[in-house]
Design a protein around this motif. Structure first.
Motif, short mmCIF file in Angstrom:
data_model
loop_
_atom_site.label_atom_id
_atom_site.label_comp_id
_atom_site.label_asym_id
_atom_site.label_seq_id
_atom_site.Cartn_x
_atom_site.Cartn_y
_atom_site.Cartn_z
N ASN A 2 0.83 -1.20 0.00
CA ASN A 2 0.00 0.00 0.00
C ASN A 2 0.88 1.26 0.00
O ASN A 2 1.79 1.39 0.83
CB ASN A 2 -0.89 -0.01 1.25
CG ASN A 2 -1.97 1.04 1.19
OD1 ASN A 2 -1.70 2.22 1.06
ND2 ASN A 2 -3.22 0.61 1.31
N TRP A 4 0.47 4.11 1.13
CA TRP A 4 0.49 4.86 2.40
C TRP A 4 1.57 4.37 3.36
O TRP A 4 1.98 5.09 4.26
CB TRP A 4 -0.87 4.78 3.07
CG TRP A 4 -1.84 5.79 2.56
CD1 TRP A 4 -2.97 5.56 1.83
CD2 TRP A 4 -1.77 7.21 2.73
NE1 TRP A 4 -3.61 6.74 1.54
CE2 TRP A 4 -2.90 7.76 2.08
CE3 TRP A 4 -0.88 8.06 3.37
CZ2 TRP A 4 -3.14 9.14 2.05
CZ3 TRP A 4 -1.11 9.43 3.34
CH2 TRP A 4 -2.23 9.96 2.70
N ASP A 93 -4.66 -2.94 8.00
CA ASP A 93 -5.21 -2.48 6.73
C ASP A 93 -6.66 -2.94 6.72
O ASP A 93 -6.94 -4.14 6.61
CB ASP A 93 -4.44 -3.08 5.57
CG ASP A 93 -4.92 -2.58 4.21
OD1 ASP A 93 -6.06 -2.08 4.13
OD2 ASP A 93 -4.16 -2.70 3.24
N GLU A 116 -11.73 7.03 0.81
CA GLU A 116 -11.26 7.12 -0.57
C GLU A 116 -10.18 6.09 -0.91
O GLU A 116 -9.88 5.87 -2.09
CB GLU A 116 -10.71 8.52 -0.86
CG GLU A 116 -11.74 9.63 -0.81
CD GLU A 116 -11.88 10.29 0.56
OE1 GLU A 116 -12.39 11.42 0.64
OE2 GLU A 116 -11.45 9.65 1.55
N TYR A 117 -9.60 5.44 0.10
CA TYR A 117 -8.45 4.56 -0.11
C TYR A 117 -8.70 3.11 0.30
O TYR A 117 -7.77 2.30 0.29
CB TYR A 117 -7.25 5.08 0.69
CG TYR A 117 -6.90 6.51 0.36
CD1 TYR A 117 -6.15 6.82 -0.77
CD2 TYR A 117 -7.34 7.55 1.16
CE1 TYR A 117 -5.83 8.13 -1.09
CE2 TYR A 117 -7.03 8.87 0.85
CZ TYR A 117 -6.28 9.16 -0.27
OH TYR A 117 -5.99 10.46 -0.58
N TRP A 149 -6.39 15.53 -7.49
CA TRP A 149 -6.60 14.90 -6.18
C TRP A 149 -5.58 15.35 -5.15
O TRP A 149 -5.92 15.65 -4.01
CB TRP A 149 -6.57 13.38 -6.32
CG TRP A 149 -6.96 12.69 -5.05
CD1 TRP A 149 -6.17 12.04 -4.17
CD2 TRP A 149 -8.29 12.64 -4.50
NE1 TRP A 149 -6.90 11.56 -3.11
CE2 TRP A 149 -8.21 11.92 -3.29
CE3 TRP A 149 -9.53 13.12 -4.92
CZ2 TRP A 149 -9.31 11.66 -2.50
CZ3 TRP A 149 -10.64 12.87 -4.14
CH2 TRP A 149 -10.53 12.15 -2.93
N VAL A 161 -0.04 7.89 -3.85
CA VAL A 161 -1.32 7.77 -3.14
C VAL A 161 -2.48 8.16 -4.05
O VAL A 161 -3.57 7.58 -3.99
CB VAL A 161 -1.29 8.64 -1.87
CG1 VAL A 161 -2.67 8.78 -1.27
CG2 VAL A 161 -0.32 8.05 -0.85
N ILE A 164 -4.29 5.45 -6.15
CA ILE A 164 -5.21 4.48 -5.57
C ILE A 164 -6.46 5.15 -5.00
O ILE A 164 -7.35 4.48 -4.48
CB ILE A 164 -4.54 3.65 -4.46
CG1 ILE A 164 -4.16 4.52 -3.27
CG2 ILE A 164 -3.33 2.90 -5.01
CD1 ILE A 164 -3.74 3.73 -2.03
N ALA A 165 -6.54 6.48 -5.10
CA ALA A 165 -7.67 7.22 -4.52
C ALA A 165 -8.91 7.10 -5.41
O ALA A 165 -8.82 7.13 -6.64
CB ALA A 165 -7.30 8.67 -4.33
N ASN A 166 -10.06 6.98 -4.76
CA ASN A 166 -11.35 6.98 -5.45
C ASN A 166 -12.27 7.97 -4.75
O ASN A 166 -12.58 7.80 -3.56
CB ASN A 166 -11.99 5.59 -5.43
CG ASN A 166 -11.22 4.58 -6.25
OD1 ASN A 166 -11.17 4.67 -7.47
ND2 ASN A 166 -10.57 3.63 -5.58
#
Length: 222
Positions: A2, A4, A93, A116-117, A149, A161, A164-166
């Motif tokens: 990940n 992060w 996680d 978002e992640y 973003w 990062v 992978i953000a939505n």
């Protein structure tokens, strides 16, 4: 891995507190407002990072800090363990790991810039399990408003990062919250960079928290 887990904590804080972003201060203020609304004895923060806003939990009996980055949690512990009654670190996680918080035990769940992640189904399942009936869930989502973003603050380590953000729509949020997390309201905060933060409140329904429609029931006359 990940992304992060690879962002240095100093880079994260420098970006989030940059004058063009200003999100750390706003998120801390939102946390303070929720504490003053509920005066919770037990708090859980999903995506705790380095503990922004934890200074507002000094009256709580127990505070759970959930994050996948062990360095973030170590910094958080060093800063806030001396002033909190009981601080419990949970490295997890949420998308893949169980969160070891007793069921129906948390008065306030803070979930800021986190959905978002992560996998929404798994995250809401975890929150439902930990939040007690009548407890408050505060979610903050970012709206980029076509500005990108991740803002350009000179911090490049945050770029992975963004991949992978939505951005979570309100419709999606409300669908995942239904039916047992009752929507209580929203508030919008405008950021210096053109983005917005939207704070959503939900209350977990249960035997001690009847639905509003049931309160309108009129007993028949015999």
């Amino acid at each position: 891995m990940n992304p992060w887990s690879l962002v240095p904590y100093a880079d994260y804080e420098r970006h989030m507190s940059h004058e063009s972003v200003g999100q750390l201060a706003s998120l801390s203020e939102i946390t303070k407002e929720k504490v003053e609304q509920r005066y919770p004895q037990t708090v859980a923060v999903y995506g705790a990072c380095t503990g922004n806003g934890f200074a507002h939990f000094v009256e709580a009996r127990t505070v759970y800090a959930v994050d996948l980055n062990p360095t973030y949690l170590a910094v958080l512990y060093e800063r806030y363990e001396p002033i909190l009654n009981e601080l419990i670190l949970l490295q997890a996680d949420v998308t893949t790991d169980a969160v070891a918080i007793p069921p129906d035990s948390v008065d306030l769940v803070i979930c800021h810039l986190f959905l978002e992640y992560v996998d929404l189904e798994r995250t809401f399942a975890s929150i439902r399990q930990t939040l007690r009936p009548g407890g408050l869930l505060n979610i903050v989502l970012q709206r980029s408003n076509d500005t990108g973003w991740v803002s350009n603050t000179g911090v490049t380590t945050l770029q992975p990062v963004a991949a992978i953000a939505n951005e979570v729509s309100e419709e999606t949020l409300l669908r995942h919250a239904a039916p047992d997390l009752r929507f209580e309201g929203r508030q919008t905060y405008r950021m210096p960079n053109g983005k917005s933060l939207i704070s959503y409140d939900f209350v977990k329904m249960g035997i001690n928290q009847p639905d509003e429609e049931s309160l309108d029931f009129e007993w028949p006359e015999w």
